[in-house]
Design a protein around this motif. Sequence first.
Motif, PDB file in Angstrom:
ATOM      1  N   GLU A 221     -12.734 -14.650   8.491  1.00  0.00           N
ATOM      2  CA  GLU A 221     -13.156 -14.716   9.899  1.00  0.00           C
ATOM      3  C   GLU A 221     -14.656 -14.877  10.007  1.00  0.00           C
ATOM      4  O   GLU A 221     -15.338 -14.011  10.540  1.00  0.00           O
ATOM      5  CB  GLU A 221     -12.697 -13.452  10.632  1.00  0.00           C
TER       6      GLU A 221
ATOM      7  N   VAL B 157       3.177   0.478   3.127  1.00  0.00           N
ATOM      8  CA  VAL B 157       2.943  -0.710   3.953  1.00  0.00           C
ATOM      9  C   VAL B 157       3.010  -1.955   3.076  1.00  0.00           C
ATOM     10  O   VAL B 157       2.281  -2.049   2.085  1.00  0.00           O
ATOM     11  CB  VAL B 157       1.544  -0.639   4.607  1.00  0.00           C
TER      12      VAL B 157
ATOM     13  N   GLU C  44      -1.980 -13.089  13.728  1.00  0.00           N
ATOM     14  CA  GLU C  44      -2.588 -12.041  14.552  1.00  0.00           C
ATOM     15  C   GLU C  44      -3.123 -10.899  13.668  1.00  0.00           C
ATOM     16  O   GLU C  44      -2.916 -10.892  12.455  1.00  0.00           O
ATOM     17  CB  GLU C  44      -1.593 -11.518  15.584  1.00  0.00           C
ATOM     18  N   SER C  45      -3.748  -9.971  14.317  1.00  0.00           N
ATOM     19  CA  SER C  45      -4.369  -8.863  13.608  1.00  0.00           C
ATOM     20  C   SER C  45      -3.312  -8.057  12.846  1.00  0.00           C
ATOM     21  O   SER C  45      -2.220  -7.822  13.351  1.00  0.00           O
ATOM     22  CB  SER C  45      -5.070  -7.971  14.634  1.00  0.00           C
ATOM     23  N   GLY C  46      -3.647  -7.679  11.632  1.00  0.00           N
ATOM     24  CA  GLY C  46      -2.719  -6.869  10.849  1.00  0.00           C
ATOM     25  C   GLY C  46      -1.654  -7.677  10.140  1.00  0.00           C
ATOM     26  O   GLY C  46      -0.759  -7.118   9.524  1.00  0.00           O
ATOM     27  N   SER C  47      -1.750  -8.998  10.203  1.00  0.00           N
ATOM     28  CA  SER C  47      -0.698  -9.788   9.565  1.00  0.00           C
ATOM     29  C   SER C  47      -0.916  -9.938   8.069  1.00  0.00           C
ATOM     30  O   SER C  47      -0.101 -10.532   7.387  1.00  0.00           O
ATOM     31  CB  SER C  47      -0.611 -11.153  10.231  1.00  0.00           C
ATOM     32  N   GLY C  48      -2.021  -9.384   7.566  1.00  0.00           N
ATOM     33  CA  GLY C  48      -2.179  -9.372   6.120  1.00  0.00           C
ATOM     34  C   GLY C  48      -3.106 -10.441   5.580  1.00  0.00           C
ATOM     35  O   GLY C  48      -3.167 -10.653   4.370  1.00  0.00           O
ATOM     36  N   LYS C  49      -3.846 -11.091   6.461  1.00  0.00           N
ATOM     37  CA  LYS C  49      -4.711 -12.182   6.021  1.00  0.00           C
ATOM     38  C   LYS C  49      -5.809 -11.661   5.094  1.00  0.00           C
ATOM     39  O   LYS C  49      -6.009 -12.165   3.991  1.00  0.00           O
ATOM     40  CB  LYS C  49      -5.340 -12.879   7.235  1.00  0.00           C
ATOM     41  N   THR C  50      -6.493 -10.633   5.566  1.00  0.00           N
ATOM     42  CA  THR C  50      -7.593 -10.100   4.771  1.00  0.00           C
ATOM     43  C   THR C  50      -7.071  -9.557   3.440  1.00  0.00           C
ATOM     44  O   THR C  50      -7.666  -9.786   2.379  1.00  0.00           O
ATOM     45  CB  THR C  50      -8.310  -8.980   5.545  1.00  0.00           C
ATOM     46  N   THR C  51      -5.958  -8.859   3.502  1.00  0.00           N
ATOM     47  CA  THR C  51      -5.419  -8.290   2.276  1.00  0.00           C
ATOM     48  C   THR C  51      -5.079  -9.387   1.284  1.00  0.00           C
ATOM     49  O   THR C  51      -5.329  -9.260   0.081  1.00  0.00           O
ATOM     50  CB  THR C  51      -4.189  -7.437   2.591  1.00  0.00           C
TER      51      THR C  51
ATOM     52  N   PHE D   5       0.857  -1.184   0.000  1.00  0.00           N
ATOM     53  CA  PHE D   5       0.000   0.000   0.000  1.00  0.00           C
ATOM     54  C   PHE D   5       0.885   1.223   0.000  1.00  0.00           C
ATOM     55  O   PHE D   5       1.710   1.401   0.896  1.00  0.00           O
ATOM     56  CB  PHE D   5      -0.901   0.019   1.242  1.00  0.00           C
TER      57      PHE D   5
ATOM     58  N   ALA E 170       1.708  -5.075   2.995  1.00  0.00           N
ATOM     59  CA  ALA E 170       0.681  -5.808   3.730  1.00  0.00           C
ATOM     60  C   ALA E 170       0.783  -7.307   3.478  1.00  0.00           C
ATOM     61  O   ALA E 170       0.546  -8.115   4.364  1.00  0.00           O
ATOM     62  CB  ALA E 170      -0.704  -5.301   3.339  1.00  0.00           C
TER      63      ALA E 170
HETATM   64  N1  ATP Z   1      -6.435   0.090   2.094  1.00  0.00           N
HETATM   65  C1  ATP Z   1      -5.298   0.042   2.841  1.00  0.00           C
HETATM   66  N2  ATP Z   1      -4.432   1.060   2.782  1.00  0.00           N
HETATM   67  C2  ATP Z   1      -3.295   1.044   3.524  1.00  0.00           C
HETATM   68  N3  ATP Z   1      -2.954   0.044   4.330  1.00  0.00           N
HETATM   69  C3  ATP Z   1      -3.778  -1.016   4.436  1.00  0.00           C
HETATM   70  C4  ATP Z   1      -5.008  -1.051   3.705  1.00  0.00           C
HETATM   71  N4  ATP Z   1      -5.628  -2.211   4.015  1.00  0.00           N
HETATM   72  C5  ATP Z   1      -4.847  -2.857   4.909  1.00  0.00           C
HETATM   73  N5  ATP Z   1      -3.722  -2.143   5.167  1.00  0.00           N
HETATM   74  C6  ATP Z   1      -2.636  -2.523   6.052  1.00  0.00           C
HETATM   75  O1  ATP Z   1      -2.194  -3.787   5.684  1.00  0.00           O
HETATM   76  C7  ATP Z   1      -1.850  -4.559   6.818  1.00  0.00           C
HETATM   77  C8  ATP Z   1      -2.578  -5.897   6.762  1.00  0.00           C
HETATM   78  O2  ATP Z   1      -3.958  -5.670   6.969  1.00  0.00           O
HETATM   79  P1  ATP Z   1      -5.060  -6.826   6.908  1.00  0.00           P
HETATM   80  O3  ATP Z   1      -6.381  -6.217   7.049  1.00  0.00           O
HETATM   81  O4  ATP Z   1      -4.818  -7.648   5.707  1.00  0.00           O
HETATM   82  O5  ATP Z   1      -4.716  -7.689   8.199  1.00  0.00           O
HETATM   83  P2  ATP Z   1      -5.510  -8.906   8.836  1.00  0.00           P
HETATM   84  O6  ATP Z   1      -4.547  -9.950   9.039  1.00  0.00           O
HETATM   85  O7  ATP Z   1      -6.709  -9.192   8.055  1.00  0.00           O
HETATM   86  O8  ATP Z   1      -5.908  -8.306  10.242  1.00  0.00           O
HETATM   87  P3  ATP Z   1      -7.262  -8.535  11.086  1.00  0.00           P
HETATM   88  O9  ATP Z   1      -7.097  -9.796  11.791  1.00  0.00           O
HETATM   89  O10 ATP Z   1      -7.251  -7.378  12.030  1.00  0.00           O
HETATM   90  O11 ATP Z   1      -8.389  -8.501  10.156  1.00  0.00           O
HETATM   91  C9  ATP Z   1      -2.192  -3.744   8.028  1.00  0.00           C
HETATM   92  O12 ATP Z   1      -1.024  -3.175   8.536  1.00  0.00           O
HETATM   93  C10 ATP Z   1      -3.101  -2.665   7.490  1.00  0.00           C
HETATM   94  O13 ATP Z   1      -2.901  -1.481   8.208  1.00  0.00           O
END
Ligand code: ATP
Lengths: 283, 338, 283, 521, 357
Positions: free
Chosen positions: C190, C38, C59-66, C27, C40
């Motif tokens: 999730e 970032v 854990e949260s923010g590890s990039g799973k959703t992305t 990102f 991600a």
């Molecule tokens: N649209 C975006 N613009 C900038 N950074 C982003 C964007 N979407 C996600 N990120 C960053 O990418 C990283 C991974 O985010 P992601 O949502 O994939 O994590 P996650 O593992 O799904 O977390 P969670 O368990 O909280 O859902 C995070 O640091 C987040 O801040």
Amino acid sequence: MKLARGTGGWRSGATLAIAGLCLVIAVALAVPPLWPHSAIATDFTATMQPPSLAHPMGTDGVGRDMLARFAAGARISLLIGLVAVVAGALAGAVIGVVAGLSRGLIDNILMRAMDALMAFPALMLAMAVTIGFGRGLQSATVGVTLGVVPWVARMARGETLRIVALPMIEAARALGLRRLQLVRRHVVPHMISLLMIQATSAYGAVILAVAALGFLGLGAQVPTPEWGAIITEGLEPALTGAWWVALFPGLGMLLVVTCTNVLSDRLRDVLDPRGSFATVRSR
Amino acid sequence: MGRFLLVRVFSGLLTVIGASIVAFFFMRMLPGDPARLIAGEYASEAAIEIQRAQLGLDDPFWQQYLTYIGDFVRGDWGFSHSRGQPVLDQFVAALPATLEIAFFAVALAFTAAVIGAAVTGWSRGGVLDGAVRASSYIGLGTAPFWLGLLVLIVFFERLQVLPGPEGRLSPGTAPPPRVTGFYLLDSLVAGQWSTWWDSLQHLILPGCTLALVIYAWLVRMMRSGVLEFVREPFALVARSKGRGRWGVVVRDVMPNALLPAVTAGGLITAELLTSTVLVETVFNWPGIGRLVTDAILQQDFAVVQAFIMVSACITVTVTVLTDLLYGVIDPRIRVRAT
Amino acid sequence: MTADRLPDAAPDVVAPLLDVRGLTKVFEARRARRAEPVVAVDQVSFQVERGETFGLIGESGSGKTTAIRCLLRLVEPTSGAVTFGGDDVLALSGPELRTLRARMQVLFQDPYSSLDSRMSVRDIVAEPLTAHRRMSRQQRRHAAEEMLRLVGIDPVFGGRRAHTFSGGQRQRIALARALILNPELVVLDEPVSALDVSVQAQIINMLREMQARLSLTYVVVLHDLAVARYFCDRVAVMRRGRVVETGPAIEVIDNPQHPYTQELLAAVPGRHGGEEETVHAPG
Amino acid sequence: GSNTEVEPAGESTAAEANGGRDGTLVVNILGAPTTIDPAAACGVNDMHLADNLYARLVDYGVEPGPAPGTTVFDPTTYEPSLAESWEISEDGLVYTFLLPDDVTLPSGDPIDASVVKYSLDRAMEMGLCGNSYLNDQFVDPPLIENTEAVDATTLRITLRQPNLNFLQALAQPAAAIVDPGLIEANGGVEPGTANEYFANNSAGATGPFLLDDYEPGKSAVLVANPDYHGEPPASERIHVNFITDTSTMLLQARNGTAHVSVGISKAAARSLEDDPCCTVMPFSSALALDIALNWDFEPFADVRVREALTHAFPYEDMLASVGHGYGEVFYGPLAPDLPGFSAELSQQREYDPERARELLAESGVELPLEFELSIPAGQEELAEFATAVQSVLADIDVAVTVREIAPSERAEILNSGAYDAIVIAGGPAMVDPGYFLAYDMSCASPSNITGICVPEADENWEIARQTHDEAQRQAYWDRVTEEWTAVSPKLKFWSIPAMVVMDESVTSLHHAIHPNFHSWQ
Amino acid sequence: MTGPATGVPATDHPPARIAPVLSVRGLNTEFATERGRVHAVRGVGFTLQRGERLGVVGESGSGKSALALSILGLIEPPGNVVDGHVWLNGRDLRTLTERQLNRVRGQEISVVFQDPLTALNPVRRIGPQIAEVITMHSDVTRADARRRAIDLLTDVDLPRPEQAYRAYPHQLSGGMRQRVMIAVALANSPDVLIADEPTTALDVTTQGQIMRLIDRVVAERHTAVILITHNVDLVADFCDTIQVMYAGQVVERGRCADVLNAPAHPYTAALLASVPSLEADRAAPLPTLDGLPPDLSIEAAGCALAPRCPLSAGRSECHTVSPPVVEVSGDRTWISRCHFASEQHSISRNQHAEVSG
Ligand SMILES: Nc1ncnc2c1ncn2[C@@H]1O[C@H](COP(=O)(O)OP(=O)(O)OP(=O)(O)O)[C@@H](O)[C@H]1O
Ligand SMILES: Nc1ncnc2c1ncn2[C@@H]1O[C@H](COP(=O)(O)OP(=O)(O)OP(=O)(O)O)[C@@H](O)[C@H]1O
Ligand SMILES: [Mg+2]
Ligand SMILES: [Mg+2]
């Protein structure tokens, strides 16, 4: 949970507001055909009469019946408000949605233009328009409409961006919906309520702006019984004791504007989508 | 921060330019020949021609616009034919009167709104909150010019406790020696108590009329802020620390609710400008608003155009400033931006 | 699809349904703010076989959703390759992409915001049909009700708005919507973490039942290790955008190799964990 | 105040009453000047100060006024002002003025013939309204052929043709004598252009008062000019407020903050009639209220239609209500207060809607007859009047739309003739029927503002303007009146008196066509 | 409140035995809503000894938070504590004036909420938000309060406490914010700490750290804790006593070891079974309770769980008679609100034996 508090009060508030509006509408509709006096007929034998049974709102300096003028003024105000708000909201919504969806250059150009319009206090913009296009109700209507557009457009753009970013839309996108389908099925329906809220609250502002133009002599022209213009006519009489000329149009405005504001707030409470999420979640 | 500031100022500038084009466009559409008006009804054709050329009325639109803007920036806001004075001079002369009433009204409105919002936070749907809400509805629903007339009828015509629409001082009262241009201050500086009292009396009705409108906007905004923030967990936490209801509202909730009100600066300014025009007209307050309504009557559009331009500039400036200010006072933005 | 684009693919095994190679998403920092870009998702690779349940944990923010948004093309990955059933997902556009989406559905974490609260649940469930299938209203309605029944919602409630349902029910509705096009792959972000434990179990059971019945393949994002162990066949553990450990769920969780996985595991409280954790005697 | 001591004892009540006056007379005047440069001044508002700030060669004669202590100007006689005397040549072309030799500007420079010449030439060169007034509207070629300072005390003006009004023209603000040194020091004279500096600065201290302070659009403070050639003014100091708002005018008249209010609204005046605060003085003036019907607008080309309309109004009732009873109804080209007026020939038309309807029917005009009535924007009294007109005409199936127009637009539509009917409330700057009809009736005159002309009367107008003998002249005016009324060119309503209200402290007041505070006290 | 509701005779005095630090009796809380009066807390009673840790579990909407707020006297309109007593250190909080209550809150009893971001005032610095709890309750100088606040920040393991003192909430991570909240709650060493889902909003790894922190600091101060959570495992780890709530009522309470081993209420049993454990059998479906939690605005006869309860099938008393609170296996500290508590108890015991066997 927000709804729960004082709901009774709010609900009765909305009812009162609707009742108030209906009252003004009824006067506007019923008085001209039923009342014996016309809004512009002068009566040289009954000038500056205080309110009486024959003239419940008195008469003015040329003997016109103020009730008839009040009712005619109500028609004008209500109608112009409606026209301006509907036209402004439509134009604004289209601009906003287009800007919100297109991003980039088109978005930039549209929003710059809206910013430019929004830079003016609404009355100033309307003033410029009425001066440019010539005094009168038409240009006043155009002027106030132009004042509504950028606000709606900005809201619509923001809403579009917000809605498009909603998980719901992402879900719909993941399902493979087409862009236009997205707009039609999700963006627009979600915006309608806010649009309605904003339109309702703009309604009051528009009515006040038209009256202000009339007051400044840029709106309705003689002898149109527009409320703002009547107040101007009543200014001098009011200082020599003839308070009734200017009093009622102002009261009418207060009633209409307050009612629409109450209604718009109530609508916001009921329709705002964020509100409805909140209620479910905390259930 | 530097970059953010630059971007914001630049976009503000762009907006002003756009606004000036809009204003210029409409003001140039107006019917009638300004040259004839300025030269006078009986002026010779030759004189009118000369006027036209001087005003640049024969130039193409863009050139006229550029000329106007160039002059405007250099402080030449045109010549007011109705008073035979450069427009800028008139504005400068009328400014203190307007500022005085505006400051008075804003100070009053702000104080009242803060109190109102705090009361709301405390009463939350109670009778007092209802009163605050009602007052804001009334303020929003009244046309300022009508309200002005109403208070004149009551306090001047009927009760005869306050002066009528005669401007800043009773006729015949000499204004205090000019220091700030605000009679209320200048008379204090000069120790002229009767003048001070007189100017205060004259300020009350128009000031309060103007204040009500501003108050209505402010309190509406602050109230919804307060109602939002009293529900926030931190308010609950504050109570769990042992702070009382009122204390929570004042110490914890209000600072949060006041912040967003700052961003409404642009809106308030717009409202203030609008209402000033109307209220000054009713009260014959010799400020810029009155100047403008007179000019409208006289078709002196140089004045009106300048005013419209200036009000756009002011609104945009205030909006930009409040945005920046918000960045400075809101720790969440301040810390991120620096 | 040519083999040379997938040099690592073993020629003797059947190609996996989903093949993710070197997926990276950066990102870019926003202009006005001074922020680092970032990363991600960082060089993520994994394969998902037909019919299996593949878990992404971390854990949260590890990039799973992305990561899953990238493979669904809801965001454009910076680099990498995604092959789905032989199609290069990242190369598709327009109509092809939409067809692909019909085969690859998604269920989001938050059942409250991923459904349009304004629509009746029947319309919500039928929505993918309007995008992908030419069907009459009646047929769509019928199919939607059938699907609702399948996920355990009484079709008589089909006319109700989504917000009148509880979280678990909404998640069922969302699943019905995801399944109505008979997808091969369902991506679950999730799916249960917003739900109560008792409801969570219901949903997990239902997901498994559907998988068996419709021979679905799942890619599921989870953060609860116990649930992952129970629900997934294979898992990949993600940390700061990278996959740190992959393998069969039981092996990875019962016998973690990577210190990060061990750390995750240690954080899980448990009545079944070692007695040594019991803190103190009541005072 | 300097005069309180010489005040007779009998007037002590008045003196007490104006004890709060501290010598300054406060005068409220309706309307603010757009310029105080006499050479550029056009409208009446621009002339509020001119006669007080500048000397002219001649002035109007003075007559006793309607109330004790008041005087009014006499438009038919002229008195020397700066000029000590004058001679007119036999052929009426050469005017020779003899000037005093002891009058000076504050700078010490004498006000001699060259100064006067400079002043007159300046007005003409600038080519604005002043030029038009000075030349009695004969601008092309100008009436004045040349001006010549024969010696320091002799000024000779040569005209191209004889003109009965010329002395009156010289009594106008346009003929104001200014200070050449001051003018040259501040931009000089530029043909065709108004000087911005003098738009709100005094152009020379030659009149009875000096401009002590001037706030454009708001007020002016006048103080007696010690160098004034004539008697010193009765009041040492006069504070003039320009009021644009009729209610302020009323309030300040009522609470005594203004000693004299000039141009107060009729409604306000009526409300003050019974108020012990003040005396209402409706001074007669040459102003009248009428509606010009554009003959180029198809229906109004028909004399029957025009006549029909004249019968449609209950004039007396309207005057009593809309006009608040101030004024006098008449029908004719000349207002009652103009010389040449004949009361007998100018009887107002009878209110006879039946007849009006008949005439309309006769004319065959399509009913309802629709036309647009233009009125000046922002004038409450005229708006009311227009409303009344509209309502009355509705009775005879004539539908009127009222349109408020801005001054610039007004000038334009008058110029181009793009109007149906227009309300005109006004009168001539020079109180002379010849001058007035030149712009109000004559086909020959280029300055006819409405373009409505009565060719039948033109000839007699021309002759009357040249006729020296008064009785003879009146006969010609009567003929003009008859010829004019015969074709009903306009709708005439009533004369408009100049409304002045003064409080009891005012002991002396002079009414002139332009305010002249010289004797006010 | 009547006896059966709490299992002890109704008195207006705190029980005299070993004076507990907190004693709640017959607490009833209602919310007036559009749908009617929501009876969120229904006759809840329990006691808490000094240093004791009580875990409150139950699904969403079972009234856990409402219970916490009712104890603190912080139920705001449209909510209302209609009935009950809350004795804290021998004083009934329900009889105190608002002013007296303010002195108790933050001093003798304090609370940590779930969401650490919104629980801190976003526009004020961290430090003063801690220091003010100290100054509000004792006469200390600002400097002293500041010093103690920094000590507290050190106590809760915040790195660089001096710097953190001057920070704004948004500058801290979720875990750090929650540490700050704990510092706030413990500033005056209260006797009772209510922690309402203190870790739900946090990361898995941070959750563990926070729980260990709470564990340490309350042990040091000998603070009694009420831990509200969804997570039974957390209670198992952290608490002495578990209290299961359903539909605003306490359905089972007992020592963790006892209850978790062999629950004596069907709801507890279902709750425990439905969470997959790290040893769960992947092949077997998870046992669940079908149906939805009851609408709290309806006062139904019988057991609240009856429509969903596996034991209620064919048993009319479940649907008609409100079950009494019974002691399980003769243990005074273990109670269950079920007609068939002992039956459930034995089923659970057998199952447990099966699993571990
Ligand atoms: N649209 C975006 N613009 C900038 N950074 C982003 C964007 N979407 C996600 N990120 C960053 O990418 C990283 C991974 O985010 P992601 O949502 O994939 O994590 P996650 O593992 O799904 O977390 P969670 O368990 O909280 O859902 C995070 O640091 C987040 O801040
Ligand atoms: N302010 C309120 N207004 C109306 N009803 C409320 C309010 N607060 C709580 N309730 C109701 O009280 C009941 C209990 O709510 P409570 O928040 O105590 O549940 P909880 O057990 O804490 O749930 P969660 O686990 O989701 O936090 C719910 O039915 C809820 O709808
Ligand atoms: Mg995620
Ligand atoms: Mg809770």
